[in-house]
Design an enzyme around this catalytic site. Structure first.
Site, PDB file in Angstrom:
ATOM      1  N   SER A 156      67.448 -51.749  76.756  1.00  0.00           N
ATOM      2  CA  SER A 156      68.170 -50.563  77.220  1.00  0.00           C
ATOM      3  C   SER A 156      67.584 -50.095  78.558  1.00  0.00           C
ATOM      4  O   SER A 156      67.541 -50.874  79.514  1.00  0.00           O
ATOM      5  CB  SER A 156      68.124 -49.472  76.144  1.00  0.00           C
ATOM      6  OG  SER A 156      69.038 -48.439  76.433  1.00  0.00           O
ATOM      7  N   GLU A 197      78.842 -53.301  72.185  1.00  0.00           N
ATOM      8  CA  GLU A 197      78.063 -52.140  72.600  1.00  0.00           C
ATOM      9  C   GLU A 197      78.992 -51.058  73.143  1.00  0.00           C
ATOM     10  O   GLU A 197      79.932 -51.336  73.876  1.00  0.00           O
ATOM     11  CB  GLU A 197      77.035 -52.540  73.655  1.00  0.00           C
ATOM     12  CG  GLU A 197      76.048 -53.586  73.145  1.00  0.00           C
ATOM     13  CD  GLU A 197      74.863 -53.781  74.079  1.00  0.00           C
ATOM     14  OE1 GLU A 197      74.285 -52.768  74.515  1.00  0.00           O
ATOM     15  OE2 GLU A 197      74.535 -54.940  74.371  1.00  0.00           O
ATOM     16  N   HIS A 199      74.629 -51.548  70.522  1.00  0.00           N
ATOM     17  CA  HIS A 199      73.479 -51.394  71.414  1.00  0.00           C
ATOM     18  C   HIS A 199      72.162 -51.389  70.647  1.00  0.00           C
ATOM     19  O   HIS A 199      71.227 -52.118  71.007  1.00  0.00           O
ATOM     20  CB  HIS A 199      73.650 -50.103  72.214  1.00  0.00           C
ATOM     21  CG  HIS A 199      72.639 -49.939  73.310  1.00  0.00           C
ATOM     22  ND1 HIS A 199      72.594 -50.766  74.411  1.00  0.00           N
ATOM     23  CD2 HIS A 199      71.614 -49.048  73.461  1.00  0.00           C
ATOM     24  CE1 HIS A 199      71.599 -50.388  75.210  1.00  0.00           C
ATOM     25  NE2 HIS A 199      70.988 -49.355  74.650  1.00  0.00           N
TER      26      HIS A 199
END
Length: 236
Positions: free
Chosen positions: A118, A177, A219
């Site tokens: 991330s 995601e 995600h």
């Protein structure tokens, strides 16, 4: 800082080392089975003094690239948090934390890898772009390349073709995601900005790029999904 080293090490030998950003979360997700599969690899988790898996204000400051010379400064969307401190963080990582960690090891590092997910995945790429040559392998998982209107993609355009030297790069992402924030951008399928970065870096001389797309992974799910291939990539 968290450290996992091989159980049997010959003093003065050479071993690969993997540095993992978001060390609290990364070490929380590592299992005996994952570690047993890479018996020659040492792992250093770079984390924060917290009982939480993620220190969100600290990672917001440390993993986001500077937008201009005045960064880090308050995030316009979350004024209680700073953003834009990645260059300061990377300088400390390279100049202080890496030498400290490796001074504690009884062996020499043959290759250094760096992993992040991330915002930390974006920081991994920022490290490659701004301090090439310190690490040999870079592992960016679901990097937040949408951040600040695709800032890191714009920065990549400014880097000369041969400026990054040689490196191996592994980028992983999910095909499902979605951003939780109501603000854009939003997309269907794998993140298009990450696919664009993969394509661009694949064209650079000296940069070997591989990638993996996890089917059905959102995600958060890409973090644990990335661990086995990331460890194997760093240990090879």
């Amino acid at each position: 800082m968290f450290v996992a080293t091989p159980m049997e090490v010959i003093a003065g030998s050479a071993r690969p080392v993997l540095y993992m950003l978001d060390g609290n979360a990364a070490f929380d997700a590592l299992t005996p089975g994952l570690l047993a599969a890479v018996p020659n690899l040492s792992i250093v988790g770079v984390g924060y003094d917290t009982n939480l898996r993620f220190d969100r204000p600290s990672r917001s400051r440390d993993y986001t690239p500077p937008r201009d010379a005045s960064d880090p400064k308050p995030d316009p969307q979350r004024p209680e948090r700073l953003v834009g401190g990645a260059s300061l963080f990377v300088a400390r990582l390279i100049n202080e934390l890496v030498p400290y960690a490796e001074a504690e090891l009884s062996f020499h590092a043959t290759t250094r890898s760096i992993w992040g997910h991330s915002l930390a995945g974006m920081c991994v790429l920022h490290t490659l772009f701004t301090r090439p040559g310190v690490f040999n392998r870079y592992i960016a998982v679901s990097p937040s390349l949408w951040w600040e209107d695709r800032l890191l993609l714009r920065r990549e355009e400014e880097i000369a073709a041969d400026q990054l030297g040689t490196a191996d790069l592994l980028i992983m992402l999910g095909d499902s995601e979605r951003r939780s924030s109501p603000e854009g951008p939003h997309w269907d399928g794998p993140a298009p900005h990450t696919l664009e970065m993969i394509e661009r870096l694949s064209q650079r001389p000296g940069i070997s790029v591989s990638h993996e797309i996890f089917a059905g992974a959102g995600h958060a799910a890409t973090l644990p999904a990335s661990l086995a291939p990331a460890l194997a990539f760093a240990a090879r």
